[in-house]
Write a protein that holds these residues in place. Structure first.
Motif, short mmCIF file in Angstrom:
data_model
loop_
_atom_site.label_atom_id
_atom_site.label_comp_id
_atom_site.label_asym_id
_atom_site.label_seq_id
_atom_site.Cartn_x
_atom_site.Cartn_y
_atom_site.Cartn_z
N THR A 94 58.44 48.80 91.42
CA THR A 94 57.35 49.74 91.24
C THR A 94 56.05 49.19 91.82
O THR A 94 55.30 49.92 92.46
CB THR A 94 57.16 50.06 89.74
OG1 THR A 94 58.39 50.57 89.22
CG2 THR A 94 56.07 51.08 89.52
N LYS A 99 55.52 55.07 94.49
CA LYS A 99 55.86 56.47 94.75
C LYS A 99 57.35 56.76 94.53
O LYS A 99 57.74 57.91 94.43
CB LYS A 99 55.44 56.90 96.16
CG LYS A 99 56.29 56.35 97.27
CD LYS A 99 55.81 56.85 98.62
CE LYS A 99 56.72 56.34 99.73
NZ LYS A 99 56.30 56.84 101.04
N SER A 102 59.85 57.07 88.74
CA SER A 102 59.54 58.15 87.81
C SER A 102 60.23 57.89 86.47
O SER A 102 61.08 57.01 86.34
CB SER A 102 59.95 59.51 88.37
OG SER A 102 61.34 59.65 88.37
N PHE A 143 62.08 61.38 96.15
CA PHE A 143 62.49 62.44 95.22
C PHE A 143 62.78 63.76 95.92
O PHE A 143 63.51 64.59 95.41
CB PHE A 143 61.44 62.60 94.11
CG PHE A 143 61.41 61.40 93.22
CD1 PHE A 143 62.40 61.18 92.29
CD2 PHE A 143 60.40 60.46 93.35
CE1 PHE A 143 62.41 60.06 91.50
CE2 PHE A 143 60.39 59.32 92.55
CZ PHE A 143 61.40 59.12 91.63
N ASN A 165 56.12 61.22 87.53
CA ASN A 165 56.08 60.07 88.42
C ASN A 165 55.25 58.95 87.79
O ASN A 165 54.60 59.13 86.76
CB ASN A 165 55.57 60.45 89.83
CG ASN A 165 54.13 60.88 89.85
OD1 ASN A 165 53.28 60.37 89.11
ND2 ASN A 165 53.81 61.83 90.72
N TYR A 166 55.29 57.80 88.43
CA TYR A 166 54.63 56.62 87.89
C TYR A 166 53.12 56.84 87.72
O TYR A 166 52.57 56.50 86.69
CB TYR A 166 54.90 55.42 88.80
CG TYR A 166 54.23 54.16 88.32
CD1 TYR A 166 54.80 53.39 87.33
CD2 TYR A 166 53.01 53.75 88.87
CE1 TYR A 166 54.19 52.23 86.88
CE2 TYR A 166 52.39 52.59 88.42
CZ TYR A 166 52.97 51.85 87.42
OH TYR A 166 52.36 50.71 86.96
#
Length: 175
Positions: A94, A99, A102, A143, A165-166
């Motif tokens: 991460t 990006k 998630s 994704f 998402n993160y």
């Protein structure tokens, strides 16, 4: 208690359109305090002296009454989401590229047999880990390209899920 509500399947336009400004206004009629929304994908952060199930029901009822929307609502304590970020099993990846990270928030804990079955699809590029009612999903193909969508996980695991998402998840703990 500070909570985060995650709405499944609301959009800026098209099907299940839900303008966040109108939602914020409608939330003023609830027993929630300091309610705010974050981006157009259905995120609400609020304070309430109620349990999670009651909060979910209040929001679901509000969405139906005010916007004629029947969408799943998943509520978590804000501190629980902060803990989810802390124990991210893919933290190293991460940091390298957020990006591709998630989180799936489930309405219930999937049964072990279904988790075992779906784990056979995890690869080095598209890897995930399910812990209780949360899925950590690092999707190195992106994704937009994966076949392992939120709907795919819902069908395989027999749960209702909503993904964030993160960056959105991180922001939800800071609001």
């Amino acid at each position: 208690m500070r909570y985060v509500a995650l709405l499944r399947g609301v959009n800026v336009s098209g099907k299940n359109k839900l303008p966040m400004a109108l939602l914020r206004e409608a939330l003023k009629a609830t027993p929630f305090c300091d309610a705010t929304t974050y981006i157009q994908s259905g995120n609400i952060v609020f304070n309430a002296d109620l349990d999670i199930t009651t909060c979910e029901q209040i929001i679901a009822d509000l969405l139906k009454a005010e916007f004629d929307l029947n969408v799943p609502v998943i509520v978590r304590e804000q501190s629980a989401i902060k803990d989810i970020l802390k124990v991210n099993p893919f933290e190293t990846r991460t940091i390298e590229n957020s990006k591709f990270m998630s989180f799936g928030f489930f309405d219930k804990i999937p049964v072990t047999e279904k988790i075992d079955e779906v784990m056979s699809f995890s690869t080095e590029i598209e890897t995930f880990k399910i812990v209780d009612d949360v899925m950590y999903f690092y999707c190195g193909v992106g994704f937009g390209k994966t076949k392992m969508t939120n709907a795919w996980f819902e069908k395989k695991l027999g749960v209702t899920s909503t993904m964030r998402n993160y960056n959105t998840t991180t922001k939800l703990v800071s609001l």
